[in-house]
Enzyme design. Structure first.
Site, PDB file in Angstrom:
ATOM      1  N   PHE A   1       0.802  -1.223   0.000  1.00  0.00           N
ATOM      2  CA  PHE A   1       0.000   0.000   0.000  1.00  0.00           C
ATOM      3  C   PHE A   1       0.837   1.276   0.000  1.00  0.00           C
ATOM      4  O   PHE A   1       0.356   2.328  -0.416  1.00  0.00           O
ATOM      5  CB  PHE A   1      -0.993   0.015   1.167  1.00  0.00           C
ATOM      6  CG  PHE A   1      -0.401  -0.219   2.527  1.00  0.00           C
ATOM      7  CD1 PHE A   1       0.244   0.792   3.216  1.00  0.00           C
ATOM      8  CD2 PHE A   1      -0.497  -1.472   3.113  1.00  0.00           C
ATOM      9  CE1 PHE A   1       0.786   0.568   4.466  1.00  0.00           C
ATOM     10  CE2 PHE A   1       0.042  -1.704   4.371  1.00  0.00           C
ATOM     11  CZ  PHE A   1       0.686  -0.680   5.051  1.00  0.00           C
TER      12      PHE A   1
ATOM     13  N   GLY B   1       1.285   3.602  -3.310  1.00  0.00           N
ATOM     14  CA  GLY B   1       0.343   4.624  -3.741  1.00  0.00           C
ATOM     15  C   GLY B   1      -0.193   5.492  -2.624  1.00  0.00           C
ATOM     16  O   GLY B   1      -1.000   6.386  -2.864  1.00  0.00           O
ATOM     17  N   HIS B   2       0.225   5.253  -1.400  1.00  0.00           N
ATOM     18  CA  HIS B   2      -0.344   5.981  -0.245  1.00  0.00           C
ATOM     19  C   HIS B   2       0.765   6.463   0.671  1.00  0.00           C
ATOM     20  O   HIS B   2       0.986   5.848   1.705  1.00  0.00           O
ATOM     21  CB  HIS B   2      -1.295   5.065   0.519  1.00  0.00           C
ATOM     22  CG  HIS B   2      -2.241   5.794   1.420  1.00  0.00           C
ATOM     23  ND1 HIS B   2      -1.953   6.092   2.731  1.00  0.00           N
ATOM     24  CD2 HIS B   2      -3.465   6.291   1.192  1.00  0.00           C
ATOM     25  CE1 HIS B   2      -2.973   6.712   3.287  1.00  0.00           C
ATOM     26  NE2 HIS B   2      -3.905   6.840   2.374  1.00  0.00           N
ATOM     27  N   PHE B   3       1.414   7.435   0.466  1.00  0.00           N
ATOM     28  CA  PHE B   3       1.461   8.362  -0.656  1.00  0.00           C
ATOM     29  C   PHE B   3       2.887   8.365  -1.167  1.00  0.00           C
ATOM     30  O   PHE B   3       3.821   8.360  -0.375  1.00  0.00           O
ATOM     31  CB  PHE B   3       1.082   9.769  -0.204  1.00  0.00           C
ATOM     32  CG  PHE B   3      -0.307   9.880   0.360  1.00  0.00           C
ATOM     33  CD1 PHE B   3      -1.403   9.944  -0.479  1.00  0.00           C
ATOM     34  CD2 PHE B   3      -0.505   9.903   1.727  1.00  0.00           C
ATOM     35  CE1 PHE B   3      -2.682  10.064   0.037  1.00  0.00           C
ATOM     36  CE2 PHE B   3      -1.783  10.009   2.251  1.00  0.00           C
ATOM     37  CZ  PHE B   3      -2.881  10.090   1.410  1.00  0.00           C
TER      38      PHE B   3
ATOM     39  N   VAL C   1       2.297   6.696   4.237  1.00  0.00           N
ATOM     40  CA  VAL C   1       1.464   6.672   5.434  1.00  0.00           C
ATOM     41  C   VAL C   1       0.556   5.446   5.350  1.00  0.00           C
ATOM     42  O   VAL C   1      -0.068   5.203   4.314  1.00  0.00           O
ATOM     43  CB  VAL C   1       0.595   7.953   5.526  1.00  0.00           C
ATOM     44  CG1 VAL C   1      -0.342   7.892   6.719  1.00  0.00           C
ATOM     45  CG2 VAL C   1       1.465   9.198   5.593  1.00  0.00           C
TER      46      VAL C   1
END
Length: 152
Positions: free
Chosen positions: A53, A56-58, A63
């Site tokens: 994750f 893409g986050h971020f 985070v």
């Protein structure tokens, strides 16, 4: 000395895998520090930069998504329910029904050890309510109440 069901006990990954259906990349409990069917569970998620994750986050500011903090707490609650209700080996799953009063208080970043603490608020035959708190070094990152159902 034999261990009674109410004695707090730790669980390793092999035992966690026996009790939860989750696998990579969705298994969000790395270790159970203690589990007492009467008082609750303390588990840990080691947050690594290698988590999918974070791509893409971020980008540039990784985070952990708040919903994944709640999912980690729910998985800890699933372990607690399976042990407390004697569901190990039955193949029965624990499903979310409701998430209430979720609050996110601090960001979770790569390198953090996320402490997951969950206790029963209510325990019935198939419906359980839980209170969960995620924290880093004693600082709360997320707290939530949620309801789950044990499948028939």
């Amino acid at each position: 000395m034999s261990e009674t069901p109410s004695t707090p006990s730790a669980l390793s990954i092999p035992r966690i895998l026996e009790l939860l259906p989750h696998r990579y990349p969705m298994l969000l409990v790395d270790r159970v520090v203690s589990l007492d069917p009467e008082t609750g569970i303390h588990a840990v998620k080691a947050v690594s930069f290698n988590e999918d994750f974070f791509q893409g986050h971020f980008p540039g500011r990784p985070v952990m998504p708040g919903v994944l903090q709640i999912e980690a707490l729910a998985q800890a609650a699933g372990l607690l329910a399976v042990e407390a209700l004697g569901l190990a080996g039955t193949g029965k799953l624990v499903y979310f029904l409701a998430i209430d009063n979720a609050k996110f208080r601090k960001m979770v970043e790569p390198g953090h050890l996320l402490d997951l603490k969950v206790e029963f608020l209510q325990r019935r035959a198939r419906i359980c309510k839980f209170k969960g708190e995620a924290s880093i070094d004693g600082e709360v990152t997320c707290d939530v109440e949620f309801t789950a159902m044990i499948e028939k």
